[in-house]
Design an enzyme around this catalytic site. Structure first.
Site, PDB file in Angstrom:
ATOM      1  N   LYS A  82       5.426   0.955 -14.778  1.00 57.61           N
ATOM      2  CA  LYS A  82       4.851   0.415 -16.009  1.00 57.61           C
ATOM      3  C   LYS A  82       3.409   0.886 -16.213  1.00 57.61           C
ATOM      4  CE  LYS A  82       4.484  -4.045 -15.987  1.00 57.61           C
ATOM      5  NZ  LYS A  82       3.337  -4.870 -16.377  1.00 57.61           N
TER       6      LYS A  82
ATOM      7  N   ARG B 205       4.162 -13.855 -19.980  1.00 56.94           N
ATOM      8  CA  ARG B 205       4.959 -13.808 -18.764  1.00 56.94           C
ATOM      9  C   ARG B 205       6.075 -14.851 -18.787  1.00 56.94           C
ATOM     10  NH1 ARG B 205       1.671 -12.076 -13.831  1.00 56.94           N
ATOM     11  NH2 ARG B 205       2.367 -10.068 -14.627  1.00 56.94           N
TER      12      ARG B 205
ATOM     13  N   ARG C 167       6.681   3.083   0.076  1.00 58.16           N
ATOM     14  CA  ARG C 167       5.252   3.404  -0.110  1.00 58.16           C
ATOM     15  C   ARG C 167       4.481   3.296   1.198  1.00 58.16           C
ATOM     16  NH1 ARG C 167       4.024  -0.967  -4.771  1.00 58.16           N
ATOM     17  NH2 ARG C 167       4.922   0.096  -6.576  1.00 58.16           N
TER      18      ARG C 167
ATOM     19  N   ARG D   4       1.769  -1.768   2.958  1.00 59.97           N
ATOM     20  CA  ARG D   4       1.213  -3.063   2.525  1.00 59.97           C
ATOM     21  C   ARG D   4       2.194  -4.169   2.897  1.00 59.97           C
ATOM     22  NH1 ARG D   4      -0.203  -2.974  -3.752  1.00 59.97           N
ATOM     23  NH2 ARG D   4       0.884  -4.947  -3.550  1.00 59.97           N
TER      24      ARG D   4
ATOM     25  N   ARG E 181       9.970 -10.726  -4.899  1.00 57.40           N
ATOM     26  CA  ARG E 181       9.148 -10.393  -6.082  1.00 57.40           C
ATOM     27  C   ARG E 181      10.034  -9.990  -7.258  1.00 57.40           C
ATOM     28  NH1 ARG E 181       5.394  -5.902  -3.731  1.00 57.40           N
ATOM     29  NH2 ARG E 181       4.833  -5.480  -5.875  1.00 57.40           N
TER      30      ARG E 181
END
Ligand SMILES: [Zn+2]
Length: 218
Positions: free
Chosen positions: A13, A88, A127, A160, A171
């Protein structure tokens, strides 16, 4: 022109929003940035938001909407807007519509960047970054020359803690739960546009630009 950009974590995004902003000269407004600024400037809204966050509660819809509306009013003249991370919740969407109606404005389009959950998981959990220089890598899409080590300084790459599988699944789940009613709301208003994000960045950009070009013509 007011555009709302929706998309799950890992969908790309941020990258697409940036293209939108540069290409169509729109202003980018994110609720996260806005909240941070209000708190840094120690405004009344910022202090109220802070007190909710300090006690571990969600900042109420009404407060978020007031903050974003104030920010939108600060954008001078005819500059178009891209709203990122806002609204949201369905409550925020309704409050936003009400506030826009009062100033004779409306949302022109809602872009929903869709990526399959499996693909999102692969993108996020792969990642890695270098703690020494900050360089970003991906175990599948952007591999370092030597596994687990930074190309420029040889430091051991790290992940992370919120990019691990369990956290990522949660999430994504939370994102779907929050946005499903929002998507239904905008669909019903006939302003929802789907973007297929399961493909290369350039192809997603092309889809998006075709859509926005069309909006600009109408
Ligand atoms: Zn490095």
């Amino acid at each position: 022109m007011i555009i709302i950009f929706l998309g799950p974590p890992g969908a790309g995004k941020g990258t697409q929003c940036k293209v939108l902003v540069d290409r169509y000269r729109l202003r980018h407004l994110s609720s996260g940035d806005c909240l941070r600024r209000e708190r840094e400037n120690d405004t009344d809204l910022g202090r109220r938001a802070q007190s909710f966050m300090d006690s571990g509660r969600l900042v109420p819809d009404e407060l978020i909407v007031s903050m974003m509306i104030k920010e939108m009013e600060n954008v001078n003249g005819k500059a178009g807007l891209v709203l990122d991370g806002f609204p949201r919740t369905l409550g925020q969407a309704r409050e936003l519509d009400k506030a826009l109606r009062q100033v004779g404005k409306k949302i022109d389009a809602v872009l929903n960047l869709q990526v399959d959950d499996k693909e999102l998981e692969q993108r996020i959990t792969g990642r890695r970054s270098c703690p020494a220089c900050g360089a970003a890598y991906h175990i599948t899409f952007n591999r370092p020359q030597k596994e687990g080590l930074c190309d420029s300084d040889g430091a051991a790459l790290v992940q992370r803690s919120d990019d691990t599988r369990g956290v990522v699944r949660q999430r994504i789940k939370t994102y779907h739960q929050q946005t499903a009613p929002l998507i239904a709301y905008y669909k019903q208003k006939n302003i929802l546009h789907q973007l297929d994000g399961n493909t290369e960045i350039e192809k997603v950009t092309a889809q998006m630009c075709r859509l926005v070009d069309q909006l600009a013509v109408d």
